[in-house]
Design an enzyme around this catalytic site. Sequence first.
Site, PDB file in Angstrom:
ATOM      1  NE  ARG A  11      -3.775   2.164   2.512  1.00 50.57           N
ATOM      2  CZ  ARG A  11      -3.962   2.945   3.555  1.00 50.57           C
ATOM      3  NH1 ARG A  11      -3.282   2.720   4.683  1.00 50.57           N
ATOM      4  NH2 ARG A  11      -4.811   3.946   3.515  1.00 50.57           N
TER       5      ARG A  11
ATOM      6  CG  HIS B 207      -7.869  -4.154  -1.524  1.00 55.17           C
ATOM      7  ND1 HIS B 207      -8.896  -3.310  -1.890  1.00 55.17           N
ATOM      8  CD2 HIS B 207      -6.826  -3.343  -1.180  1.00 55.17           C
ATOM      9  CE1 HIS B 207      -8.495  -2.046  -1.786  1.00 55.17           C
ATOM     10  NE2 HIS B 207      -7.244  -2.049  -1.361  1.00 55.17           N
ATOM     11  CB  THR B 208      -5.791 -11.057  -2.413  1.00 55.85           C
ATOM     12  OG1 THR B 208      -5.931 -12.413  -1.997  1.00 55.85           O
ATOM     13  CG2 THR B 208      -4.326 -10.783  -2.695  1.00 55.85           C
TER      14      THR B 208
ATOM     15  CG  HIS C  93      -1.478   5.211  -0.617  1.00 53.32           C
ATOM     16  ND1 HIS C  93      -2.312   5.948   0.206  1.00 53.32           N
ATOM     17  CD2 HIS C  93      -2.177   4.094  -0.942  1.00 53.32           C
ATOM     18  CE1 HIS C  93      -3.461   5.301   0.365  1.00 53.32           C
ATOM     19  NE2 HIS C  93      -3.396   4.170  -0.306  1.00 53.32           N
TER      20      HIS C  93
ATOM     21  CG  ASN D 172      -1.296   9.021   2.153  1.00 52.50           C
ATOM     22  OD1 ASN D 172      -1.614   8.123   1.383  1.00 52.50           O
ATOM     23  ND2 ASN D 172      -0.716  10.142   1.760  1.00 52.50           N
TER      24      ASN D 172
ATOM     25  N   PRO E 293      -7.127   7.135  -4.792  1.00 49.13           N
ATOM     26  CG  PRO E 293      -6.796   5.290  -6.169  1.00 49.13           C
ATOM     27  CD  PRO E 293      -6.047   6.369  -5.438  1.00 49.13           C
TER      28      PRO E 293
ATOM     29  CB  VAL F 263       0.929  11.623  -4.540  1.00 48.41           C
ATOM     30  CG1 VAL F 263       1.091  13.125  -4.330  1.00 48.41           C
ATOM     31  CG2 VAL F 263      -0.423  11.167  -4.004  1.00 48.41           C
TER      32      VAL F 263
END
Length: 321
Positions: free
Chosen positions: A58, A184-185, A62, A87, A154, A66
Amino acid sequence: MKILKLGSLVILVMSLAVKAQLKSGFYSTSCPTAEAIVRSTVVSYFKKDPTIAPGLLRLHFHDCFVQGCDGSILIAGSSAERNALANIGLRGFEVIDDAKSQIEAICPGVVSCADILALAARDAVDLSDGPSWAAPTGRRDGRISLLSQASNLPSPLDPVSIQRQKFAAKGLDDHDLVTLVGAHTIGQTDCRFFSYRLYNFTTTGNADPTINQAFLAQLQVICPKNGDGLRKVALDKDSPAKFDVSFFKNVRDGNGILESDQRLWDDSATRRVVQNYGGNFRGLLGFRFDFEFPKAMIKLSSVEVKTGLDGEIRKVCSKFN
C-alpha cells in the site's frame, strides 16, 4: 522464494523495455547487494509480523499515485504527503528506513528510496505466496512532498467511474485497475471505513443491498453499530494472508468489504476482469492473476518516475538532502 515460472521471460523483457531509463538490475555494478539487502530486511520484518506485507504494498501504491513513484510518501513533516487524510494508517516506513541505512553504509548516495520502496513491495507480495518479478529500477527521489497534492488518491467511497478517472490519469486502464485492486487479497481495514454500508447506506438507514446477506450478519457482529471503529477486518475473508484470487471470488459473491471494491461488480468492463480472475458462475477459467499482477505493478511503478539528473538520491528517506 516463489518465482513465477510461466511467462517469466516475457515479464523480464517487458520490465527492461517499459521505461527506457528504468531497467532490471540497475544497481548490478554500482551496488550489487542492494536488492539482497532490501529482501533480507523485508524478510526480517515479515517474520515478526506478516501484516507488514500489505503495508509495504500500500505504501508503494500511494507513493506512485502522487507525483509518481518518487519516494515522496516517505518524507516526514506536518505538511508532508504522508499526513494526508487518504494516507491514514500507512505503515512500513521503518522497513524502508532500515534497508536504506544498511545500503548507505556500503553504497552511499547510490540507491534511491523510491527504488527501495518498489523492491520492498515486490518482495512483500512474494513472501505472501504471490508472484515475484524482475522489478525495474533507476528511479530518483523527488524533492517535493505536500499533503495537499494527495487529493487524487483512490478512496473506498469511489464509484467505478471515479476510480477509472483516477487510474486513467496515471496511464492505467480498466484491466490495470482491477488487477491492482486485487492487492486487497492481503491486508486489513478498519470498521470505520465501511460500517456505513452495514447500517446507514441509504437515507432510510438500510444496509448496502449488494452485500451478501449471510456476510452482512457476520460483519455486523464484527463491527457493531456505534462500536469500535478502529477494529480491524480482513479485506479478503477467506485467505487474508495469502496472495491469491479469493478476493475476486468475494467480490463476485457480494462479499467485498470496501464499497469501491464491491462496485467493481456493477460495471460491465470491470466485472469481466473480476470474472476472469475469480471464475464466473459457470466456473470458466480466466486470466492468470499471478501473471497479470506483475505486469500491472511494473506499469504502476513506472508512473511519472524521475530518472537521470531529476530529483536526488536521499541520504535518509524521511527527509530531503
